[in-house]
Design a protein around this motif. Structure first.
Motif, PDB file in Angstrom:
ATOM      1  N   ILE A 195       2.368 -44.752  37.189  1.00 46.17           N
ATOM      2  CA  ILE A 195       3.033 -45.810  37.952  1.00 46.17           C
ATOM      3  C   ILE A 195       4.485 -45.448  38.212  1.00 46.17           C
ATOM      4  O   ILE A 195       5.026 -45.712  39.302  1.00 46.17           O
ATOM      5  CB  ILE A 195       2.936 -47.154  37.215  1.00 46.17           C
ATOM      6  N   ARG A 196       5.139 -44.818  37.243  1.00 44.76           N
ATOM      7  CA  ARG A 196       6.523 -44.385  37.466  1.00 44.76           C
ATOM      8  C   ARG A 196       6.587 -43.360  38.591  1.00 44.76           C
ATOM      9  O   ARG A 196       7.519 -43.380  39.410  1.00 44.76           O
ATOM     10  CB  ARG A 196       7.098 -43.781  36.178  1.00 44.76           C
ATOM     11  N   HIS A 208       1.261 -51.920  42.519  1.00 45.08           N
ATOM     12  CA  HIS A 208       1.037 -52.431  41.175  1.00 45.08           C
ATOM     13  C   HIS A 208      -0.320 -53.105  41.014  1.00 45.08           C
ATOM     14  O   HIS A 208      -0.687 -53.494  39.908  1.00 45.08           O
ATOM     15  CB  HIS A 208       2.187 -53.379  40.791  1.00 45.08           C
ATOM     16  N   GLY A 257       1.352 -45.037  32.284  1.00 45.80           N
ATOM     17  CA  GLY A 257       2.727 -45.430  32.571  1.00 45.80           C
ATOM     18  C   GLY A 257       3.442 -44.416  33.440  1.00 45.80           C
ATOM     19  O   GLY A 257       4.137 -44.772  34.396  1.00 45.80           O
ATOM     20  N   GLY A 283      -2.095 -48.534  30.095  1.00 49.09           N
ATOM     21  CA  GLY A 283      -0.708 -48.076  30.179  1.00 49.09           C
ATOM     22  C   GLY A 283      -0.071 -48.416  31.515  1.00 49.09           C
ATOM     23  O   GLY A 283       1.093 -48.822  31.584  1.00 49.09           O
ATOM     24  N   ALA A 284      -0.855 -48.257  32.585  1.00 51.35           N
ATOM     25  CA  ALA A 284      -0.337 -48.579  33.913  1.00 51.35           C
ATOM     26  C   ALA A 284      -0.030 -50.073  34.023  1.00 51.35           C
ATOM     27  O   ALA A 284       0.993 -50.469  34.593  1.00 51.35           O
ATOM     28  CB  ALA A 284      -1.343 -48.151  34.982  1.00 51.35           C
ATOM     29  N   SER A 342      -4.937 -55.659  28.567  1.00 52.32           N
ATOM     30  CA  SER A 342      -4.658 -54.263  28.232  1.00 52.32           C
ATOM     31  C   SER A 342      -5.163 -53.909  26.841  1.00 52.32           C
ATOM     32  O   SER A 342      -5.657 -52.796  26.612  1.00 52.32           O
ATOM     33  CB  SER A 342      -3.151 -53.982  28.319  1.00 52.32           C
ATOM     34  N   GLU A 398       8.150 -53.568  33.665  1.00 55.98           N
ATOM     35  CA  GLU A 398       9.095 -53.144  34.696  1.00 55.98           C
ATOM     36  C   GLU A 398       9.298 -54.192  35.779  1.00 55.98           C
ATOM     37  O   GLU A 398      10.375 -54.287  36.359  1.00 55.98           O
ATOM     38  CB  GLU A 398       8.575 -51.837  35.321  1.00 55.98           C
ATOM     39  N   ILE A 402       0.666 -52.219  31.535  1.00 55.92           N
ATOM     40  CA  ILE A 402       1.806 -52.577  30.697  1.00 55.92           C
ATOM     41  C   ILE A 402       3.117 -52.144  31.357  1.00 55.92           C
ATOM     42  O   ILE A 402       4.131 -52.856  31.300  1.00 55.92           O
ATOM     43  CB  ILE A 402       1.679 -51.940  29.295  1.00 55.92           C
ATOM     44  N   PHE A 403       3.110 -50.994  32.013  1.00 54.57           N
ATOM     45  CA  PHE A 403       4.304 -50.549  32.727  1.00 54.57           C
ATOM     46  C   PHE A 403       4.704 -51.572  33.783  1.00 54.57           C
ATOM     47  O   PHE A 403       5.883 -51.931  33.921  1.00 54.57           O
ATOM     48  CB  PHE A 403       4.062 -49.187  33.375  1.00 54.57           C
ATOM     49  N   LEU A 422      -0.003 -43.308  27.803  1.00 51.04           N
ATOM     50  CA  LEU A 422       1.254 -42.752  28.303  1.00 51.04           C
ATOM     51  C   LEU A 422       1.100 -42.216  29.720  1.00 51.04           C
ATOM     52  O   LEU A 422       1.983 -42.399  30.570  1.00 51.04           O
ATOM     53  CB  LEU A 422       1.736 -41.643  27.365  1.00 51.04           C
TER      54      LEU A 422
END
Length: 270
Positions: free
Chosen positions: A93-94, A131, A90, A228-229, A59, A236, A231-232, A87
């Motif tokens: 993915i959320r 993921h 992330g 960001g995706a 990343s 998580e 790392i999320f 951001l």
């Protein structure tokens, strides 16, 4: 030579091959189900930690650092596009987690996302498939960056990223196929679930490469979005799952080993 032939290909085709490599390594990890019905939990925790370390290192070195460099080269505020893209990755993915039913771990009983009657097997498959999307995007934008000659970006470096992601996909393939075998699925079915979870990676890789080649100004956003995706997903899913059943020290050492391997790959090949 093979490498000379590869460098002449369109970056989208290079990204496709990179995605197929990660898919193949996922299948290799899933194939362990043909030899073992279960894997020692401490070993699995260390493997998941290794996967998390690879993704964290990738990343930064393969995605965020080039995004910052590209922003500087184009006269933008160096940190702004990477921050926005990071951001957004992330949040993306959320959003997927919110709208798609899934089960992040075999040891978790309650599914996330909308209420559904899908089986636990399908929910586990959906979680890992979702993921894997940012990993495919990361490969695609790396080859796209090399294709437009972004700073120090290179095809060899993009290949290093694909190899690193493929290495961390191996324990993910095993983490899906082995528990499914333990729940009573046949070896072949468990293997197929494990390897098919990564089929989205070559698709996402082509999409990522094509997007940045068509709209080059989005490059820093796309690179940071993939970071960001990833790392999320690490925070998580991978780290909590690796430490949920003990062996926390082994999981942490696995993370450090994965980070080191990916750092070496990126710096040496990039």
């Amino acid at each position: 030579m093979l490498m000379d032939w590869f460098t002449e290909l369109n970056p989208s085709i290079q990204a496709l091959f990179g995605g197929l490599l990660t898919w193949g390594l996922t299948a290799l990890g899933a194939s362990i189900v043909f030899f073992f019905r279960r894997i020692n939990q401490s070993v699995m925790n260390m493997m998941l930690g290794f996967a998390a370390g690879v993704m964290i290192a990738a990343s930064f070195w393969s995605l965020l650092a080039p995004a910052i460099e590209f922003s500087e080269q184009n006269g933008q505020i160096s940190w702004l596009p990477p921050a926005i893209g990071f951001l957004l990755g992330g949040f993306f993915i959320r959003l997927l987690d919110f709208v798609v039913p899934h089960l992040d771990s075999n040891i978790v009983e309650e599914a996330e996302g909308p209420k559904t009657g899908l089986s636990k097997t399908t929910l586990l498959f959906l979680a890992i498939t979702l993921h894997n999307i940012p990993e495919g995007l990361a490969i695609g934008v790396a080859f796209g960056a090399a294709g437009i000659g972004l700073g120090d970006a290179s095809i060899v470096g993009a290949l290093g990223l694909a190899i690193g992601i493929g290495l961390q996909n191996m324990p993910e393939g095993a983490a899906l196929s082995v528990p499914l075998r333990g729940e009573g699925l046949s070896r072949l079915k468990a293997f197929n679930y494990g390897q098919l979870s990564a089929i989205v990676e070559p698709i996402a890789a082509v999409v990522g490469a094509a997007a940045v080649l068509a709209i080059q100004p989005i490059m820093p956003y796309a690179l940071a979005f993939a970071a960001g995706a990833m790392i999320f997903v690490v925070v998580e899913q991978l780290i909590p799952q690796s430490q949920a059943s003990g062996s926390k020290d082994l999981a942490t050492l696995g993370l450090m080993a994965g980070f080191t391997v990916m750092m070496i790959l990126d710096v040496a090949l990039g």
